[in-house]
Motif scaffolding. Structure first.
Motif, PDB file in Angstrom:
ATOM      1  N   PRO A 261      -1.490  -3.593  -5.379  1.00 22.71           N
ATOM      2  CA  PRO A 261      -1.682  -3.776  -3.926  1.00 22.71           C
ATOM      3  C   PRO A 261      -0.889  -4.955  -3.359  1.00 22.71           C
ATOM      4  O   PRO A 261      -0.446  -4.903  -2.200  1.00 22.71           O
ATOM      5  N   GLU A 264       2.674  -3.910  -2.941  1.00 19.74           N
ATOM      6  CA  GLU A 264       2.743  -3.070  -1.731  1.00 19.74           C
ATOM      7  C   GLU A 264       2.761  -3.943  -0.477  1.00 19.74           C
ATOM      8  O   GLU A 264       3.536  -3.717   0.449  1.00 19.74           O
ATOM      9  N   GLY A 271       4.051   2.457   1.563  1.00 18.90           N
ATOM     10  CA  GLY A 271       3.165   3.599   1.815  1.00 18.90           C
ATOM     11  C   GLY A 271       2.203   3.856   0.672  1.00 18.90           C
ATOM     12  O   GLY A 271       1.530   4.893   0.630  1.00 18.90           O
ATOM     13  N   GLY A 272       2.131   2.942  -0.264  1.00 17.33           N
ATOM     14  CA  GLY A 272       1.212   3.088  -1.387  1.00 17.33           C
ATOM     15  C   GLY A 272       1.587   2.091  -2.457  1.00 17.33           C
ATOM     16  O   GLY A 272       2.729   1.616  -2.471  1.00 17.33           O
ATOM     17  N   PRO A 273       0.645   1.770  -3.345  1.00 16.16           N
ATOM     18  CA  PRO A 273       0.960   0.792  -4.393  1.00 16.16           C
ATOM     19  C   PRO A 273       1.876   1.393  -5.457  1.00 16.16           C
ATOM     20  O   PRO A 273       1.763   2.580  -5.764  1.00 16.16           O
ATOM     21  N   ARG A 275       3.319   2.075  -9.324  1.00 17.27           N
ATOM     22  CA  ARG A 275       2.637   2.270 -10.602  1.00 17.27           C
ATOM     23  C   ARG A 275       3.089   1.165 -11.570  1.00 17.27           C
ATOM     24  O   ARG A 275       4.283   1.080 -11.893  1.00 17.27           O
TER      25      ARG A 275
END
Ligand SMILES: [Zn+2]
Length: 299
Positions: A261, A264, A271-273, A275
């Protein structure tokens, strides 16, 4: 066919033979010889011994603690210092009678995890090593991104992004000659140094990471925030499918829940964390990645 991988370390040198299914067919370890001539002879013996035992000839890849200079192919930046300035690949090719591939150990780590480890099946993989130093390697569609000067993925010596006023004034000097490199903030020694600067107390990175003390936890939070800023920079450039972490600091479990997070937050509208995962192969990544330097079609 056999893929032979060699990991040339500061104290130990290891050879591993990977079968076509990725299984380990053989593994041997010796103390790393103290001079260059002995090293070449020892590597020849390791390869010949492995091939005699396995009853076949293999491809040879090697992980080295440095890189080949652009143009001359002489080794540079190796902490096994007798390698520096030596035409290691040519000398090995001559004595082994076949082409040999060399790659930096961080690149081998990334390749190993991308081939059959934590990032198996991912297109773009950024491998991060954070231990005594900070290194990195990029693998795209199964191939190492070496770069024009052999430093592709070497994010350890970018300056810490978006430094606070305090981080600017207290930025430690790096052995590379620059100040405030990621390596001096986000390595094990960097964590210990930061903890000492703030608290006046001595503790190792492992002790800090394992402690529930308020000051220790605060130091790990600072570490994670610095990692996140630097990773966001890499994500904005590469946008990797997976970031795999290795080295001693990769054992800090909080990294995998708290980094995504934050990356991000610092990144460009992801638009998203991202991997971010822990390695699968641990200390074997160097030797496994070295073997994988020869892809299927060349073996
Ligand atoms: Zn540096």
């Amino acid at each position: 066919m056999i893929r032979l991988g060699i990991d040339l370390g500061g104290t130990k040198t290891e050879i591993m033979a990977l079968a076509t299914d990725g299984g380990v067919a053989l593994r041997r370890r010796i103390s790393t010889p103290r001079d260059y001539g002995s090293l070449i002879r020892a590597l020849d013996e390791l390869v010949q011994g492995a091939e005699t035992e396995l009853g076949g000839r293999g491809s040879v890849g090697m992980a080295i603690p440095g890189s080949e200079s652009f143009g001359s192919n002489l080794i540079k930046n190796a902490n096994t210092t007798y390698l520096n300035g030596k035409p290691l690949r040519q000398d090995l090719e001559k004595i082994l009678g076949r082409p040999v591939r060399l790659a930096n150990d961080a690149n081998c780590f990334a390749l190993s995890e991308a081939s059959d480890g934590a990032a198996e099946g991912a297109g773009t993989v950024f491998g991060v090593i954070a231990g005594t130093g900070v290194g990195g390697g990029v693998v795209i569609d199964g191939k190492v991104l070496g770069g024009a000067h052999g430093i592709g993925g070497e994010w350890g010596h970018i300056p810490l992004p978006a430094p606070s006023a305090l981080e600017v004034t207290t930025a430690p000097l790096c052995y590379c000659g620059k100040r405030g490199c990621l390596e001096v903030w986000c390595s094990g020694p960097g964590l210990a140094q930061d903890f000492k600067r703030v608290t006046g107390r001595e503790a190792s990175a492992d002790q800090i990471a394992a402690s529930n003390g308020t000051e220790e936890r605060a130091a790990v939070i600072r570490l994670i925030d610095r990692f996140a800023r630097a990773m966001a920079t890499m994500v904005n450039i590469l946008d990797p499918d997976v970031i795999v972490m290795g080295g001693g600091l990769s054992n800090i479990d909080r990294l995998y829940s708290e980094l995504p997070p934050l990356v991000e937050k610092y990144g460009f509208n992801l638009g998203g964390p991202p991997r971010i995962v822990k390695n699968v192969h641990g200390d074997s990544s160097g030797v496994r990645g070295a073997a994988w330097l020869w892809p299927e079609e060349n073996v």
